[in-house]
Each structure stands twice: as structure tokens, then as C-alpha cells.
Design a protein around this motif. Structure first.
Motif, PDB file in Angstrom:
ATOM      1  N   ALA A  77       0.832  -1.206   0.000  1.00 45.58           N
ATOM      2  CA  ALA A  77       0.000   0.000   0.000  1.00 45.58           C
ATOM      3  C   ALA A  77       0.863   1.252   0.000  1.00 45.58           C
ATOM      4  CB  ALA A  77      -0.936   0.002   1.213  1.00 45.58           C
ATOM      5  N   GLY A  78       1.940   1.221   0.783  1.00 45.90           N
ATOM      6  CA  GLY A  78       2.863   2.351   0.822  1.00 45.90           C
ATOM      7  C   GLY A  78       3.557   2.598  -0.500  1.00 45.90           C
ATOM      8  N   GLU A  79       3.710   1.541  -1.288  1.00 49.46           N
ATOM      9  CA  GLU A  79       4.344   1.667  -2.601  1.00 49.46           C
ATOM     10  C   GLU A  79       3.345   1.985  -3.713  1.00 49.46           C
ATOM     11  OE1 GLU A  79       7.926  -1.186  -3.244  1.00 49.46           O
ATOM     12  OE2 GLU A  79       6.431  -2.323  -2.105  1.00 49.46           O
ATOM     13  N   GLY A  80       2.070   2.039  -3.359  1.00 52.67           N
ATOM     14  CA  GLY A  80       1.061   2.329  -4.364  1.00 52.67           C
ATOM     15  C   GLY A  80       0.698   1.139  -5.230  1.00 52.67           C
ATOM     16  N   ILE A  81       0.961  -0.078  -4.743  1.00 54.31           N
ATOM     17  CA  ILE A  81       0.625  -1.298  -5.486  1.00 54.31           C
ATOM     18  C   ILE A  81      -0.779  -1.731  -5.082  1.00 54.31           C
ATOM     19  CG2 ILE A  81       1.233  -3.711  -5.899  1.00 54.31           C
ATOM     20  CD1 ILE A  81       4.133  -2.964  -5.120  1.00 54.31           C
ATOM     21  N   ARG A  82      -1.653  -1.926  -6.063  1.00 56.08           N
ATOM     22  CA  ARG A  82      -3.021  -2.359  -5.784  1.00 56.08           C
ATOM     23  C   ARG A  82      -3.034  -3.883  -5.616  1.00 56.08           C
ATOM     24  NH1 ARG A  82      -3.268   1.325  -9.861  1.00 56.08           N
ATOM     25  NH2 ARG A  82      -3.620  -0.237 -11.476  1.00 56.08           N
ATOM     26  N   VAL A  83      -3.510  -4.349  -4.477  1.00 59.21           N
ATOM     27  CA  VAL A  83      -3.517  -5.782  -4.164  1.00 59.21           C
ATOM     28  C   VAL A  83      -4.955  -6.278  -4.107  1.00 59.21           C
ATOM     29  CG1 VAL A  83      -2.896  -7.554  -2.474  1.00 59.21           C
ATOM     30  CG2 VAL A  83      -1.360  -5.612  -2.879  1.00 59.21           C
ATOM     31  N   VAL A  84      -5.193  -7.472  -4.629  1.00 61.38           N
ATOM     32  CA  VAL A  84      -6.466  -8.161  -4.448  1.00 61.38           C
ATOM     33  C   VAL A  84      -6.172  -9.578  -3.983  1.00 61.38           C
ATOM     34  CG1 VAL A  84      -6.555  -8.729  -6.906  1.00 61.38           C
ATOM     35  CG2 VAL A  84      -8.619  -8.910  -5.538  1.00 61.38           C
ATOM     36  N   MET A  85      -6.770  -9.982  -2.865  1.00 58.51           N
ATOM     37  CA  MET A  85      -6.616 -11.350  -2.371  1.00 58.51           C
ATOM     38  C   MET A  85      -7.667 -12.242  -3.029  1.00 58.51           C
ATOM     39  SD  MET A  85      -5.681 -11.129   1.697  1.00 58.51           S
ATOM     40  CE  MET A  85      -7.276 -10.510   2.188  1.00 58.51           C
ATOM     41  N   VAL A  86      -7.243 -13.418  -3.447  1.00 61.54           N
ATOM     42  CA  VAL A  86      -8.149 -14.334  -4.138  1.00 61.54           C
ATOM     43  C   VAL A  86      -8.034 -15.725  -3.528  1.00 61.54           C
ATOM     44  CG1 VAL A  86      -8.814 -15.362  -6.342  1.00 61.54           C
ATOM     45  CG2 VAL A  86      -7.910 -13.023  -6.291  1.00 61.54           C
ATOM     46  N   TYR A  87      -9.183 -16.259  -3.102  1.00 64.90           N
ATOM     47  CA  TYR A  87      -9.241 -17.659  -2.681  1.00 64.90           C
ATOM     48  C   TYR A  87      -9.824 -18.422  -3.856  1.00 64.90           C
ATOM     49  CZ  TYR A  87      -9.299 -21.421   0.788  1.00 64.90           C
ATOM     50  OH  TYR A  87      -9.022 -22.582   1.487  1.00 64.90           O
ATOM     51  N   SER A  88      -8.960 -19.070  -4.633  1.00 65.31           N
ATOM     52  CA  SER A  88      -9.397 -19.761  -5.843  1.00 65.31           C
ATOM     53  C   SER A  88     -10.124 -21.060  -5.484  1.00 65.31           C
ATOM     54  CB  SER A  88      -8.199 -20.030  -6.759  1.00 65.31           C
ATOM     55  OG  SER A  88      -7.247 -20.850  -6.120  1.00 65.31           O
ATOM     56  N   PRO A  89     -10.835 -21.668  -6.433  1.00 66.34           N
ATOM     57  CA  PRO A  89     -11.689 -22.832  -6.137  1.00 66.34           C
ATOM     58  C   PRO A  89     -10.946 -24.027  -5.555  1.00 66.34           C
ATOM     59  CG  PRO A  89     -12.250 -21.907  -8.274  1.00 66.34           C
ATOM     60  CD  PRO A  89     -10.994 -21.216  -7.831  1.00 66.34           C
ATOM     61  N   GLU A  90     -11.627 -24.712  -4.645  1.00 65.31           N
ATOM     62  CA  GLU A  90     -11.209 -26.010  -4.116  1.00 65.31           C
ATOM     63  C   GLU A  90     -12.384 -26.973  -4.258  1.00 65.31           C
ATOM     64  OE1 GLU A  90      -8.076 -24.945  -0.526  1.00 65.31           O
ATOM     65  OE2 GLU A  90     -10.222 -24.898  -0.100  1.00 65.31           O
ATOM     66  N   TYR A  96     -13.901 -17.736  -3.952  1.00 71.58           N
ATOM     67  CA  TYR A  96     -14.605 -18.608  -4.890  1.00 71.58           C
ATOM     68  C   TYR A  96     -14.939 -19.969  -4.257  1.00 71.58           C
ATOM     69  CZ  TYR A  96     -13.385 -15.113  -8.354  1.00 71.58           C
ATOM     70  OH  TYR A  96     -13.270 -13.930  -9.054  1.00 71.58           O
ATOM     71  N   SER A  97     -15.050 -19.997  -2.934  1.00 69.54           N
ATOM     72  CA  SER A  97     -15.296 -21.245  -2.225  1.00 69.54           C
ATOM     73  C   SER A  97     -16.637 -21.882  -2.584  1.00 69.54           C
ATOM     74  CB  SER A  97     -15.250 -21.011  -0.711  1.00 69.54           C
ATOM     75  OG  SER A  97     -13.979 -20.546  -0.311  1.00 69.54           O
ATOM     76  N   SER A  98     -17.593 -21.071  -3.018  1.00 71.25           N
ATOM     77  CA  SER A  98     -18.925 -21.589  -3.346  1.00 71.25           C
ATOM     78  C   SER A  98     -19.218 -21.525  -4.834  1.00 71.25           C
ATOM     79  CB  SER A  98     -19.994 -20.792  -2.576  1.00 71.25           C
ATOM     80  OG  SER A  98     -19.799 -20.890  -1.179  1.00 71.25           O
ATOM     81  N   HIS A  99     -18.199 -21.260  -5.630  1.00 70.28           N
ATOM     82  CA  HIS A  99     -18.419 -21.161  -7.077  1.00 70.28           C
ATOM     83  C   HIS A  99     -18.779 -22.535  -7.650  1.00 70.28           C
ATOM     84  CE1 HIS A  99     -17.596 -20.464 -11.349  1.00 70.28           C
ATOM     85  NE2 HIS A  99     -17.791 -19.192 -11.075  1.00 70.28           N
ATOM     86  N   PRO A 100     -19.618 -22.583  -8.684  1.00 71.02           N
ATOM     87  CA  PRO A 100     -19.989 -23.872  -9.293  1.00 71.02           C
ATOM     88  C   PRO A 100     -18.808 -24.762  -9.675  1.00 71.02           C
ATOM     89  CG  PRO A 100     -21.401 -22.136 -10.142  1.00 71.02           C
ATOM     90  CD  PRO A 100     -20.376 -21.456  -9.270  1.00 71.02           C
ATOM     91  N   ILE A 101     -17.655 -24.181  -9.998  1.00 68.86           N
ATOM     92  CA  ILE A 101     -16.477 -24.992 -10.330  1.00 68.86           C
ATOM     93  C   ILE A 101     -16.142 -25.943  -9.173  1.00 68.86           C
ATOM     94  CG2 ILE A 101     -13.957 -24.898 -10.618  1.00 68.86           C
ATOM     95  CD1 ILE A 101     -14.269 -22.550 -12.424  1.00 68.86           C
ATOM     96  N   CYS A 102     -16.360 -25.498  -7.933  1.00 67.15           N
ATOM     97  CA  CYS A 102     -16.004 -26.299  -6.766  1.00 67.15           C
ATOM     98  C   CYS A 102     -16.791 -27.610  -6.692  1.00 67.15           C
ATOM     99  CB  CYS A 102     -16.229 -25.501  -5.485  1.00 67.15           C
ATOM    100  SG  CYS A 102     -15.234 -23.994  -5.362  1.00 67.15           S
ATOM    101  N   TYR A 103     -17.898 -27.670  -7.401  1.00 64.19           N
ATOM    102  CA  TYR A 103     -18.756 -28.861  -7.366  1.00 64.19           C
ATOM    103  C   TYR A 103     -18.536 -29.766  -8.576  1.00 64.19           C
ATOM    104  CZ  TYR A 103     -21.141 -26.269  -3.686  1.00 64.19           C
ATOM    105  OH  TYR A 103     -21.422 -25.589  -2.535  1.00 64.19           O
TER     106      TYR A 103
END
Length: 334
Positions: A246-259, A291-298
Motif C-alpha cells: 500500500a505504501g508503494e502504491g501497489i493495488r492488491v487483491v486477495m483471491v481464494y481460488s476454487p477447491e 470462490y469457495s462456493s463457485h460452481p467450479i467447486c462442485y
């Protein structure tokens, strides 16, 4: 008396010659070990595949990507840099590392930044498996051998149960203890024997796998499920990293991809771990896509085990996450 003196001198000379031969033989072994160690180092630094290849690319390939994906093996198997580049019109690179807990993800990122420009966007792949603890020590210990002389690497590896000794950082012989496969790989590379394995595309493994049965093994070992370890120090390390970016001005997004959904159900504290990410997201004002509940997970056909997508699954997911990033506005879509 003269006979005893003669015998003493004779025995002394025999012992001296024996010790001299032992000393010379030991010195020869040490010299050969140093030579083989240095040759193996040289060979490992020329590899282009696997973890060795990735560390080498950061140093030699002048990567100047404006988007970075950071995480463990789920990062380099779930986020297709080719698809991200084509849909979002960016230049991305995947820094995912095998079995890497967050401290080692950060170590990898810091090393990469020594040779690359600051990214504008960073996708941080998180999960319940390996992100928030260091219980297993240094992951894939041998990958650090060619760069053990780097001060930042030494600092990042200190204090782990399966770590290196201080003299390993400077000794080309002892650092290969318990890592003979790496020495063999380095020597083979030095003499020109082609390396095996898959060469990643901008850090992404573009290879398909079929269901491998490891989920069934996990289920048999933990029929009632397993509680994953969580280390408060690692949570603080993650929070500190988000402050840094954040101090460096880098935009971060956390992603929990499908399981795979059946795998999710065996992680007893999964919901509490997801809550940790949500709390960090709110505290640090960092978007969190879960994305824990995304259709891919099923859809079992999208996975080759409970935590990793197949190539087809990864390509589907990469298109989905790109679409969602576009919806978040221009700052996450260019």
C-alpha cells in the motif's frame, strides 16, 4: 636398546606416512567436493525448468511485468498468465512457488523485485492449506542452494527446523548435504544433459493432469477431517506485506481460488481461516474474492486433486476472475 629405538623410529615413520596419506586423501576429497559443488552451482543457475528455473529467470530475463500473481502451487496452476494478459491487456507474471507458506512467498517476491520494476497490481492467492503457517519448515529446501550466498535469502531461511547451518551459506560442499539430487541435477546440467520437467509460461504451468488419488489418501488418513495450523506471526507478516505494498502504491487483491467441495468439508477450521482473510481485507481495505462456493467447486472434472485445478479448470477460472476484476473498475482491469 638400539633395536627398540629402531623399532620405535620405524613405527613412527609408518604412522607418519599413514597419517600423511590419510591427510592427502582427505584434502583430495575436500578439493573434489568443492569443485563438484561449484560446478553443480553453475549448472543449477543455467536451468530453465522447475523452481531452479524460476529463480534463474528473475535474475536473467529482465522481467518487467506490471501484474504479479503471488502464492503457492495453487497460484501457478490456477492463474493463467496467457489468459490474464489477453483479456485484461496487461503483462503478468506468476510467482507461485511449490508448498510455499506466506513468508516464503514474500521472500520470493522480494528477490524478484531486486531485478524487476514495481508492479501496479498484485494478485495474492490465499488458502487454508499452506498460506498461514510455517509448520513444515523450508519448502523444497534444495531450491535455495544456488542462491544461498544472497544475504536476503540467508535472512529468510534462518530459524527453521530443516534449515541450513551458517557455514552452508559459504561452503559449496556442506550445503549439498541432504540435497544430492540437486547436485546431480546441477552436474548433469553443467555437462549438457537436457533437463526434464515442464517449462512454465510466465510462471504458469501450462500442463494438464488427471485425477491423482491424493484426495482419497487424505480422506483415509483424516476420515473425521483435519484442523489446519494457523500462525499469528504469519498473519502479522501478511498484514505487514499489505502495508508495504500500500505504501508503494501497489493495488492488491486477495483471491481464494476454487477447491473441490468434498475437500473443503474435510478442513475443520476452513471457515475460521476464510474469516481471517475477510478481517484482513476489511482492516487493510484490500479486495477479497472468495470462490469457495463457485460452481467450479462442485465439478470434480475441473480438478486433479481436491486443491488443484486441471488445465481446463484453470483456464475456466482465469476467465472468471478476469471478468470479476473488470467489474471492480479500471484500476483492476488494465
Amino acid at each position: 636398546m638400539a633395536v627398540k629405538k629402531h623399532l620405535f623410529i620405524s613405527n613412527f615413520n609408518l604412522m607418519r606416512n599413514f597419517l600423511l596419506k590419510i591427510g592427502l586423501f582427505s584434502a583430495l576429497l575436500i578439493v573434489l567436493g568443492i569443485i563438484f559443488g561449484l560446478l553443480a552451482d553453475h549448472g543449477l543457475r543455467s536451468l530453465r525448468k522447475g523452481e531452479f528455473g524460476e529463480w534463474n529467470r528473475y535474475r536473467t530475463d529482465s522481467i518487467h511485468s506490471n501484474w504479479i500473481i503471488l502464492g503457492n502451487s495453487r497460484a501457478y496452476r490456477h492463474f493463467s498468465t496467457q489468459i490474464i494478459d489477453s483479456i485484461l491487456r496487461v503483462d503478468s507474471y506468476n510467482l507461485g512457488a511449490t508448498n510455499a507458506t506466506f513468508p516464503f512467498q514474500r521472500l520470493r517476491y522480494n528477490y524478484y523485485r531486486r531485478f524487476a520494476l514495481k508492479p501496479s497490481v498484485l494478485i495474492l492467492s490465499v488458502d487454508a492449506g499452506t498460506t498461514l503457517h510455517t509448520e513444515d519448515g523450508i519448502p523444497d529446501r534444495q531450491q535455495f542452494i544456488p542462491i544461498l550466498n544472497e544475504p536476503e535469502i540467508q535472512k529468510g531461511l534462518k530459524g527453521y527446523k530443516n534449515g541450513f547451518q551458517w557455514f552452508d551459506y559459504y561452503n559449496p560442499v556442506t550445503k549439498y548435504n541432504r540435497c544430492f539430487e540437486a547436485m546431480k541435477q546441477g552436474l548433469f546440467s553443467f555437462i549438457g544433459i537436457p533437463e526434464s520437467g515442464v517449462e512454465r509460461y510466465k510462471g504458469f504451468i501450462n500442463e494438464n493432469y488427471k485425477w491423482d488419488g491424493t484426495f482419497e489418501q487424505f480422506k483415509a488418513q483424516y476420515p473425521m477431517g483435519k484442523k489446519m495450523p494457523v500462525d499469528k506471526n504469519v498473519i502479522e507478516d501478511l498484514t505487514s506485506f499489505l502495508r508495504q505494498t500500500a505504501g508503494e502504491g501497489i493495488r492488491v487483491v486477495m483471491v481464494y481460488s476454487p477447491e473441490y467441495i468434498e475437500g473443503q468439508q474435510l478442513i475443520l477450521n476452513r471457515d475460521s481461516i476464510v474469516k481471517i482473510y475477510r478481517d484482513i481485507s476489511n482492516k487493510m481495505s484490500v479486495p477479497f474474492l472468495d470462490y469457495s462456493s463457485h460452481p467450479i467447486c462442485y465439478d470434480k472434472s475441473c480438478f486433479y486433486n481436491s486443491t488443484h485445478l486441471t488445465l481446463d479448470g484453470a483456464e475456466q477460472f482465469s476467465k472468471i476472475v478476469c471478468s470479476d476484476l473488470k467489474l471492480m473498475g479500471n484500476e483492476y482491469s488494465r
